[in-house]
Design a protein around this motif. Structure first.
Motif, PDB file in Angstrom:
ATOM      1  N   VAL A   5       0.861  -1.177   0.000  1.00  0.00           N
ATOM      2  CA  VAL A   5       0.000   0.000   0.000  1.00  0.00           C
ATOM      3  C   VAL A   5       0.901   1.232   0.000  1.00  0.00           C
ATOM      4  CG1 VAL A   5      -1.788   1.270   1.241  1.00  0.00           C
ATOM      5  CG2 VAL A   5      -1.826  -1.240   1.222  1.00  0.00           C
ATOM      6  N   GLU A   6       0.725   2.059  -1.015  1.00  0.00           N
ATOM      7  CA  GLU A   6       1.486   3.301  -1.124  1.00  0.00           C
ATOM      8  C   GLU A   6       0.510   4.461  -0.960  1.00  0.00           C
ATOM      9  OE1 GLU A   6       4.731   2.810  -4.336  1.00  0.00           O
ATOM     10  OE2 GLU A   6       3.093   1.416  -4.891  1.00  0.00           O
ATOM     11  N   ILE A   7       0.808   5.317   0.009  1.00  0.00           N
ATOM     12  CA  ILE A   7      -0.093   6.420   0.325  1.00  0.00           C
ATOM     13  C   ILE A   7       0.677   7.736   0.244  1.00  0.00           C
ATOM     14  CG2 ILE A   7      -1.565   7.493   2.081  1.00  0.00           C
ATOM     15  CD1 ILE A   7      -2.033   4.687   3.239  1.00  0.00           C
ATOM     16  N   GLU A   8       0.125   8.674  -0.503  1.00  0.00           N
ATOM     17  CA  GLU A   8       0.642  10.040  -0.498  1.00  0.00           C
ATOM     18  C   GLU A   8      -0.480  10.940  -0.006  1.00  0.00           C
ATOM     19  OE1 GLU A   8       3.391  13.183  -2.812  1.00  0.00           O
ATOM     20  OE2 GLU A   8       2.690  11.442  -3.944  1.00  0.00           O
ATOM     21  N   VAL A   9      -0.166  11.736   1.004  1.00  0.00           N
ATOM     22  CA  VAL A   9      -1.159  12.629   1.600  1.00  0.00           C
ATOM     23  C   VAL A   9      -1.048  13.998   0.937  1.00  0.00           C
ATOM     24  CG1 VAL A   9      -1.992  13.690   3.730  1.00  0.00           C
ATOM     25  CG2 VAL A   9      -1.067  11.358   3.769  1.00  0.00           C
ATOM     26  N   LEU A  10      -2.185  14.512   0.508  1.00  0.00           N
ATOM     27  CA  LEU A  10      -2.258  15.799  -0.188  1.00  0.00           C
ATOM     28  C   LEU A  10      -3.178  16.730   0.601  1.00  0.00           C
ATOM     29  CD1 LEU A  10      -2.814  14.092  -3.634  1.00  0.00           C
ATOM     30  CD2 LEU A  10      -0.657  15.036  -2.805  1.00  0.00           C
ATOM     31  N   VAL A  11      -2.649  17.247   1.700  1.00  0.00           N
ATOM     32  CA  VAL A  11      -3.435  18.128   2.567  1.00  0.00           C
ATOM     33  C   VAL A  11      -3.706  19.436   1.827  1.00  0.00           C
ATOM     34  CG1 VAL A  11      -3.475  19.374   4.765  1.00  0.00           C
ATOM     35  CG2 VAL A  11      -2.414  17.120   4.639  1.00  0.00           C
ATOM     36  N   PRO A  12      -4.951  19.916   1.852  1.00  0.00           N
ATOM     37  CA  PRO A  12      -5.258  21.186   1.190  1.00  0.00           C
ATOM     38  C   PRO A  12      -4.347  22.300   1.704  1.00  0.00           C
ATOM     39  CG  PRO A  12      -7.263  20.111   1.921  1.00  0.00           C
ATOM     40  CD  PRO A  12      -6.119  19.338   2.505  1.00  0.00           C
ATOM     41  N   PRO A  13      -3.762  23.100   0.814  1.00  0.00           N
ATOM     42  CA  PRO A  13      -2.811  24.129   1.234  1.00  0.00           C
ATOM     43  C   PRO A  13      -3.412  25.189   2.156  1.00  0.00           C
ATOM     44  CG  PRO A  13      -3.187  24.214  -1.150  1.00  0.00           C
ATOM     45  CD  PRO A  13      -3.950  23.046  -0.628  1.00  0.00           C
ATOM     46  N   LEU A  14      -4.699  25.384   2.102  1.00  0.00           N
ATOM     47  CA  LEU A  14      -5.321  26.408   2.944  1.00  0.00           C
ATOM     48  C   LEU A  14      -5.820  25.862   4.288  1.00  0.00           C
ATOM     49  CD1 LEU A  14      -7.275  28.447   0.240  1.00  0.00           C
ATOM     50  CD2 LEU A  14      -5.013  28.901   1.222  1.00  0.00           C
ATOM     51  N   MET A  15      -5.567  24.583   4.572  1.00  0.00           N
ATOM     52  CA  MET A  15      -5.992  24.010   5.845  1.00  0.00           C
ATOM     53  C   MET A  15      -5.229  24.693   6.986  1.00  0.00           C
ATOM     54  SD  MET A  15      -5.868  20.071   7.237  1.00  0.00           S
ATOM     55  CE  MET A  15      -7.288  19.488   6.309  1.00  0.00           C
ATOM     56  N   GLU A  16      -5.946  25.056   8.032  1.00  0.00           N
ATOM     57  CA  GLU A  16      -5.330  25.678   9.202  1.00  0.00           C
ATOM     58  C   GLU A  16      -4.303  24.723   9.824  1.00  0.00           C
ATOM     59  OE1 GLU A  16      -5.772  28.728  10.531  1.00  0.00           O
ATOM     60  OE2 GLU A  16      -7.198  29.278   8.949  1.00  0.00           O
ATOM     61  N   LYS A  17      -3.201  25.276  10.323  1.00  0.00           N
ATOM     62  CA  LYS A  17      -2.147  24.457  10.920  1.00  0.00           C
ATOM     63  C   LYS A  17      -2.680  23.640  12.089  1.00  0.00           C
ATOM     64  CE  LYS A  17       2.450  24.597  13.055  1.00  0.00           C
ATOM     65  NZ  LYS A  17       2.210  23.364  13.723  1.00  0.00           N
ATOM     66  N   SER A  18      -3.539  24.233  12.907  1.00  0.00           N
ATOM     67  CA  SER A  18      -4.089  23.504  14.055  1.00  0.00           C
ATOM     68  C   SER A  18      -4.941  22.317  13.599  1.00  0.00           C
ATOM     69  CB  SER A  18      -4.896  24.437  14.953  1.00  0.00           C
ATOM     70  OG  SER A  18      -5.965  25.019  14.225  1.00  0.00           O
ATOM     71  N   ASP A  19      -5.709  22.494  12.528  1.00  0.00           N
ATOM     72  CA  ASP A  19      -6.511  21.391  11.990  1.00  0.00           C
ATOM     73  C   ASP A  19      -5.596  20.306  11.425  1.00  0.00           C
ATOM     74  OD1 ASP A  19      -8.858  22.715  12.651  1.00  0.00           O
ATOM     75  OD2 ASP A  19      -9.077  23.606  10.656  1.00  0.00           O
ATOM     76  N   ARG A  20      -4.565  20.728  10.716  1.00  0.00           N
ATOM     77  CA  ARG A  20      -3.601  19.781  10.145  1.00  0.00           C
ATOM     78  C   ARG A  20      -2.910  18.991  11.257  1.00  0.00           C
ATOM     79  NH1 ARG A  20       1.943  19.619   8.559  1.00  0.00           N
ATOM     80  NH2 ARG A  20       2.207  18.576   6.550  1.00  0.00           N
ATOM     81  N   ASP A  21      -2.477  19.672  12.319  1.00  0.00           N
ATOM     82  CA  ASP A  21      -1.806  19.003  13.436  1.00  0.00           C
ATOM     83  C   ASP A  21      -2.722  17.986  14.112  1.00  0.00           C
ATOM     84  OD1 ASP A  21       0.439  20.523  12.891  1.00  0.00           O
ATOM     85  OD2 ASP A  21       0.140  21.907  14.578  1.00  0.00           O
ATOM     86  N   ARG A  22      -3.999  18.348  14.313  1.00  0.00           N
ATOM     87  CA  ARG A  22      -4.965  17.412  14.917  1.00  0.00           C
ATOM     88  C   ARG A  22      -5.178  16.201  14.016  1.00  0.00           C
ATOM     89  NH1 ARG A  22      -7.349  22.064  16.865  1.00  0.00           N
ATOM     90  NH2 ARG A  22      -8.690  22.321  15.070  1.00  0.00           N
ATOM     91  N   LEU A  23      -5.258  16.431  12.722  1.00  0.00           N
ATOM     92  CA  LEU A  23      -5.449  15.347  11.763  1.00  0.00           C
ATOM     93  C   LEU A  23      -4.241  14.405  11.755  1.00  0.00           C
ATOM     94  CD1 LEU A  23      -7.589  14.491   9.697  1.00  0.00           C
ATOM     95  CD2 LEU A  23      -6.391  15.873   8.004  1.00  0.00           C
ATOM     96  N   ILE A  24      -3.041  14.958  11.796  1.00  0.00           N
ATOM     97  CA  ILE A  24      -1.829  14.133  11.822  1.00  0.00           C
ATOM     98  C   ILE A  24      -1.786  13.293  13.092  1.00  0.00           C
ATOM     99  CG2 ILE A  24       0.693  14.237  12.049  1.00  0.00           C
ATOM    100  CD1 ILE A  24       0.593  16.628  10.052  1.00  0.00           C
ATOM    101  N   GLU A  25      -2.129  13.868  14.230  1.00  0.00           N
ATOM    102  CA  GLU A  25      -2.133  13.098  15.474  1.00  0.00           C
ATOM    103  C   GLU A  25      -3.188  11.995  15.432  1.00  0.00           C
ATOM    104  OE1 GLU A  25      -1.214  11.389  18.943  1.00  0.00           O
ATOM    105  OE2 GLU A  25       0.014  12.771  17.770  1.00  0.00           O
TER     106      GLU A  25
END
Length: 103
Positions: A5-25
């Motif tokens: 399984v090969e996964i590349e994550v393409l987080v939307p560039p305008l996503m808030e850093k706090s939302d991105r950090d919560r999603l990563i955790e």
């Protein structure tokens, strides 16, 4: 059944850093659960990208899809799946992790 399984994550560039950090955790937590369940058997980071490749083990492709789509990053992921079949030389390969070959 094992899958590459090969996964590349393409987080939307305008996503808030706090939302991105919560999603990563949340992704790390779910990844640890899938590892503890024996579904993710081995995983490697792809240098220079927000990507990984891993060996996943599921009863069938439907169960694999359920596991992959349970990842919090699923909506932002490009996923490539390759089913794997046993190879006659596998038991002779020194780098093979224990338990990956079903005999």
């Amino acid at each position: 059944m094992e899958f590459l399984v090969e996964i590349e994550v393409l987080v939307p560039p305008l996503m808030e850093k706090s939302d991105r950090d919560r999603l990563i955790e949340a992704e790390r937590v779910r990844g640890r659960e899938l590892t503890a369940e024996g579904i993710i058997r081995a995983i490697w980071r792809i240098p220079g990208r927000f990507a990984n490749c891993a060996i996943w083990s599921c009863a069938d492709a439907t169960k694999l899809h359920e596991a992959i789509s349970s990842l919090p990053m699923w909506p932002f992921s490009d996923v490539q799946v390759t089913p794997l079949a046993q190879h006659a030389l596998a038991t002779h390969c020194p780098g093979l992790a224990p338990g990956l070959v079903v005999e």
